[in-house]
Structures are given as C-alpha cells and as structure tokens.
Design an enzyme around this catalytic site. Structure first.
Site, mmCIF file in Angstrom:
data_model
loop_
_atom_site.group_PDB
_atom_site.id
_atom_site.type_symbol
_atom_site.label_atom_id
_atom_site.label_comp_id
_atom_site.label_asym_id
_atom_site.label_seq_id
_atom_site.Cartn_x
_atom_site.Cartn_y
_atom_site.Cartn_z
ATOM 1 N N HIS A 269 6.475 -31.520 9.708
ATOM 2 C CA HIS A 269 5.860 -30.215 9.422
ATOM 3 C C HIS A 269 4.762 -30.328 8.360
ATOM 4 O O HIS A 269 3.825 -29.540 8.361
ATOM 5 C CB HIS A 269 6.925 -29.212 8.966
ATOM 6 C CG HIS A 269 8.022 -29.037 9.975
ATOM 7 N ND1 HIS A 269 7.785 -28.553 11.240
ATOM 8 C CD2 HIS A 269 9.347 -29.309 9.906
ATOM 9 C CE1 HIS A 269 8.928 -28.530 11.906
ATOM 10 N NE2 HIS A 269 9.887 -28.987 11.128
ATOM 11 N N ASP B 58 0.866 -1.180 0.000
ATOM 12 C CA ASP B 58 0.000 0.000 0.000
ATOM 13 C C ASP B 58 0.906 1.234 0.000
ATOM 14 O O ASP B 58 2.133 1.119 -0.151
ATOM 15 C CB ASP B 58 -0.999 -0.031 1.177
ATOM 16 C CG ASP B 58 -0.333 0.189 2.538
ATOM 17 O OD1 ASP B 58 0.920 0.278 2.603
ATOM 18 O OD2 ASP B 58 -1.059 0.271 3.543
ATOM 19 N N HIS B 59 0.308 2.411 0.173
ATOM 20 C CA HIS B 59 1.089 3.661 0.144
ATOM 21 C C HIS B 59 2.144 3.685 1.246
ATOM 22 O O HIS B 59 3.229 4.231 1.058
ATOM 23 C CB HIS B 59 0.151 4.872 0.299
ATOM 24 C CG HIS B 59 -0.672 4.827 1.541
ATOM 25 N ND1 HIS B 59 -1.731 3.939 1.687
ATOM 26 C CD2 HIS B 59 -0.583 5.510 2.708
ATOM 27 C CE1 HIS B 59 -2.256 4.107 2.887
ATOM 28 N NE2 HIS B 59 -1.578 5.041 3.535
ATOM 29 N N HIS C 15 9.593 -24.501 8.591
ATOM 30 C CA HIS C 15 8.581 -25.224 9.370
ATOM 31 C C HIS C 15 7.160 -25.011 8.870
ATOM 32 O O HIS C 15 6.320 -25.894 9.013
ATOM 33 C CB HIS C 15 8.638 -24.792 10.838
ATOM 34 C CG HIS C 15 9.850 -25.285 11.563
ATOM 35 N ND1 HIS C 15 9.923 -25.405 12.938
ATOM 36 C CD2 HIS C 15 11.066 -25.695 11.106
ATOM 37 C CE1 HIS C 15 11.116 -25.857 13.290
ATOM 38 N NE2 HIS C 15 11.839 -26.037 12.196
ATOM 39 N N ASN C 16 6.872 -23.827 8.351
ATOM 40 C CA ASN C 16 5.480 -23.487 8.012
ATOM 41 C C ASN C 16 5.228 -23.423 6.511
ATOM 42 O O ASN C 16 4.111 -23.131 6.096
ATOM 43 C CB ASN C 16 5.082 -22.147 8.650
ATOM 44 C CG ASN C 16 5.521 -22.031 10.097
ATOM 45 O OD1 ASN C 16 6.343 -21.192 10.439
ATOM 46 N ND2 ASN C 16 5.008 -22.901 10.950
ATOM 47 N N CYS D 249 3.286 -3.106 3.999
ATOM 48 C CA CYS D 249 2.412 -1.988 4.387
ATOM 49 C C CYS D 249 3.135 -1.261 5.527
ATOM 50 O O CYS D 249 4.332 -1.435 5.710
ATOM 51 C CB CYS D 249 0.997 -2.462 4.747
ATOM 52 S SG CYS D 249 0.822 -3.441 6.241
ATOM 53 N N GLY D 250 2.426 -0.446 6.283
ATOM 54 C CA GLY D 250 3.083 0.290 7.347
ATOM 55 C C GLY D 250 3.684 -0.635 8.389
ATOM 56 O O GLY D 250 4.846 -0.489 8.788
ATOM 57 N N THR D 251 2.891 -1.610 8.808
ATOM 58 C CA THR D 251 3.324 -2.552 9.848
ATOM 59 C C THR D 251 3.630 -3.946 9.314
ATOM 60 O O THR D 251 4.255 -4.749 10.014
ATOM 61 C CB THR D 251 2.211 -2.727 10.895
ATOM 62 O OG1 THR D 251 1.036 -3.189 10.206
ATOM 63 C CG2 THR D 251 1.909 -1.422 11.612
HETATM 64 C C1 RB5 Z 1 -1.850 2.690 6.573
HETATM 65 O O1 RB5 Z 1 -1.902 3.894 7.273
HETATM 66 C C2 RB5 Z 1 -1.613 1.543 7.553
HETATM 67 O O2 RB5 Z 1 -2.716 1.381 8.374
HETATM 68 C C3 RB5 Z 1 -1.310 0.256 6.811
HETATM 69 O O3 RB5 Z 1 -0.221 0.448 5.969
HETATM 70 C C4 RB5 Z 1 -0.932 -0.939 7.669
HETATM 71 O O4 RB5 Z 1 0.051 -0.604 8.583
HETATM 72 C C5 RB5 Z 1 -2.040 -1.694 8.242
HETATM 73 O O5 RB5 Z 1 -1.841 -2.748 8.857
#
Ligand code: RB5
Length: 147
Positions: free
Chosen positions: A133, A8-9, A98-99, A65-67
């Site tokens: 496994h 994503d962004h 393993h997975n 993504c962000g996280t």
């Molecule tokens: C975007 O702001 C953020 O929520 C997304 O990239 C992600 O971290 C969601 O899990």
C-alpha cells in the site's frame, strides 16, 4: 492522537455530537468551526482543518458537511491530504489500512449519530498496513506533485 475538526452549517450539529464522543474517549482535539448554524462555505473549514493535518500539527482531521462530499473534495486539494467520505464502517477502517487516509468526512444529512460514532471509531482504531500500500500511496503523491 490529536484531531482537528470542522464543519459547515449543515454539519454543525453532527460535529458537536462527534466532539462529545471523542471528548469522552479522552482524545485531544481542536474545533475549527463553524460555531453556529448560519449559512457558510464548506471549503473554508476544509482548508483550515486540512492545512493543520498537512503540516502535521494534527494527526487526523474530521470534517462534516451536509453530504460529506463537498468538504472532502475541498480537503483533498491540500497537498498531503487523503480525505475520505464514508457512510459505512468497512470503508472507514479500510481507508486507514490501505489508503493511509488522514481526514474522515461525514454527511449530517446522510447518516445518523450512532452510525457516525461507529464510523469515527472504525477510522481512528485502524492502522495503516504499509507494504504494497505504501507504493500506491507514493504514486498518489507523485500525481499530486506532477499536477
Ligand atoms: C450545504 O447546503 C451543502 O451543500 C453542503 O453542506 C455539502 O453537502 C456540500 O457538499
């Protein structure tokens, strides 16, 4: 080996760095977007990449993504996908061994570029060990089929 990649962004910049990294290694890949930092929804890119991995068009997926969390949750909704969000190299190679993980998810807001490259390398160089496994992976598939 070939890789479907997406973000994503909030993962756009790290995705581009990872693309350069895997390009340098000569690994075949396709970028499923996003293609700029305009706000967008991570499930859209998770589904694009996950469906290509589930259909076996691509052996592995990389999602950012962000996280790394939301995009991983979304990818795991596609049948046959075992997506892992990793911020360390041990989990990255163990998830293959393993997975039999088939999608690696990373968080641009969580890890730096150097660690991200090491995690990608750990994931891509490890192999599924099979044996006990396999039975456990089959149980995951049973859960998927029952629910
Ligand atoms: C975007 O702001 C953020 O929520 C997304 O990239 C992600 O971290 C969601 O899990």
């Amino acid at each position: 080996m070939n890789i479907a990649i997406g973000s994503d962004h909030a993962g756009f910049r790290l995705k581009n760095e990872i693309i350069k990294h895997i390009e340098e290694k000569g690994i075949e890949f396709k970028d499923y977007g996003t293609y700029n930092e305009d706000s967008c929804d991570y499930p859209d890119f998770a589904e694009k990449v996950a469906s290509k991995v589930a259909s076996k068009e691509f052996q592995f997926g990389i999602l950012v993504c962000g996280t790394g969390v939301g995009i991983g949750i979304a990818a795991n909704k596609v049948k046959g996908i075992r997506a892992v969000t990793c911020s360390d190299t041990f989990s990255a190679h163990a998830s293959r061994q393993h997975n039999d993980a088939n999608i690696l998810c990373l968080g641009q807001r969580v890890i730096g570029i150097g660690l991200a490259f090491d995690i990608v390398d750990a994931f891509l160089s490890a192999e599924f060990e099979g044996g006990r496994h396999t039975l456990r992976i089959n149980k995951i598939t049973e859960i998927e089929n029952k629910n």
